[in-house]
Design a protein around this motif. Structure first.
Motif: not given
Ligand code: PLP
Length: 355
Positions: A207-213, A231-234
């Protein structure tokens, strides 16, 4: 082989989507100079771990020592067991693993660190810090004290800190992200102030992947679900519907009025609810008005009274599962597909490896 020739229930992976997910995250990690150590608990298949390593992952993550044994087949130069290794049988496995590759264990007590040191095992240690999930992990105050003790232990080597922000389900919740940013920065600063900067600061979830930076100090990420998404990720907003690679193909075995049964229940699907709330164990693809609301072991109950289409015995349906990781763990094999064809059959070698 055609998909239509497969028996059901069968868990299908759209290979083009999976490859796109893998490539996107590999590129993101590279761009932001983050070590990627994917958690293999999602797929439990050495060939897929190998693919992650080929695409630039610095190592892989597992939860259990038996999973680690399976994942050795992928040839990881670096293996993180993100779970304390407690108990004689597990320590013996850890010893054998540490003789074959570079192993690190995440733990949150001096007792667990001492067990490894006393067994004479050469392993790295990450101290796990609780950043809000309330599952594992010491407080930041306790972390520095624990590290001071671990540094004095023979053979084991302190390599840094780990955390798992599993409590943050909504990647757009800026308040939670800000709290996490502060918590990580304060944690990192403590070690700098003590003149023992943490070489590894390992976190990350899908869920927080794209905020890691955006997390200053974080230098390693361990997403797992991203390879397939679910489905939960989506529903949580961390991926789009077209990024979901995994579906369960099931057969309709009974239709009685507004109710149908599909040939998979709690021995096929995960019983996880939708993390954003709402009923159902998965979405019936193409008929979101059908409600997959109940399971016995081999029966999936679907209320079709509000479905967008009719169903008949023998029909095949695709279910976008709420939680793919637990569903994969229940399958002997899963299938990679392209178009109408089954082009890969993987044995889920890490299935049931719980010790
Ligand atoms: C310790 C740890 N690290 C990483 C992950 C991967 O998170 P996700 O499944 O959101 O990708 C998990 C998931 O359970 C975890 O428990």
């Amino acid at each position: 082989m055609l998909i239509s020739e497969l028996d059901t229930p069968a868990l299908l992976i759209d290979l083009d989507i999976m490859e796109r997910n893998l490539a996107k995250v590999a590129a993101y990690a590279k761009k932001h100079d983050l070590r990627l150590r994917p958690h293999t608990k999602t797929h439990k298949i050495p060939a897929l771990a190998r693919r992650q390593l080929e695409l630039g992952a610095a190592g892989i993550t597992v939860a259990k020592t038996t999973e680690a044994e399976v994942m050795l087949k992928a040839g990881p130069a670096d293996l993180l067991i993100a779970y304390p290794v407690v108990g004689a049988a597990k320590l013996e496995r850890l010893r054998a693993l540490a003789e074959k590759t570079h192993v690190t264990v995440a733990l949150d007590s001096l007792e667990a660190a001492r067990m490894i040191a006393d067994a004479g095992i050469r392993a790295g240690i990450l101290v796990e810090v609780d950043v809000g999930l309330g599952r594992m992990g010491v407080t930041p105050d306790q972390a520095t004290l624990l590290v001071e003790e671990i540094i004095r232990l023979p053979r084991v080597e302190w390599r840094g800190v780990a955390f798992y922000p599993g409590h943050v389900k909504d990647p757009n919740n800026e308040q939670e992200i800000a709290q996490l940013q502060t918590a990580i920065l304060e944690l990192v600063d403590r070690f700098v102030a003590m003149r023992i900067p943490a070489p590894i600061v390992s976190g990350g979830s899908t869920p927080l992947l794209w905020h890691s930076h955006r997390f200053d100090g974080l230098n390693e990420i361990r997403p797992g679900t991203y390879i397939f998404n679910d489905r939960n990720t989506w529903a949580g907003g961390a991926c789009a519907r077209q990024d979901c690679a995994a579906t369960m193909m099931a057969t309709v075995v009974s239709v009685q009025g507004g109710r149908m049964m599909i040939d998979g229940g709690s021995k096929t699907f995960s019983s996880d609810k939708l993390s954003t709330g709402g009923p159902g164990f998965g979405e019936i693809v193409g008929a979101p008005g059908a409600l997959f609301h109940k399971m016995n072991e081999e029966h999936g109950y679907v209320d079709i009274s509000k479905a967008e289409r009719g169903f008949a015995v023998g029909d095949r349906v695709s279910v976008l599962m709420n939680h793919v990781c637990t569903a994969v763990n229940m399958q002997e094999r899963i299938y990679g597909i392209r178009g109408d064809e089954v082009v890969e059959t993987w044995v889920v070698e890490g299935r049931g490896k719980l010790q």
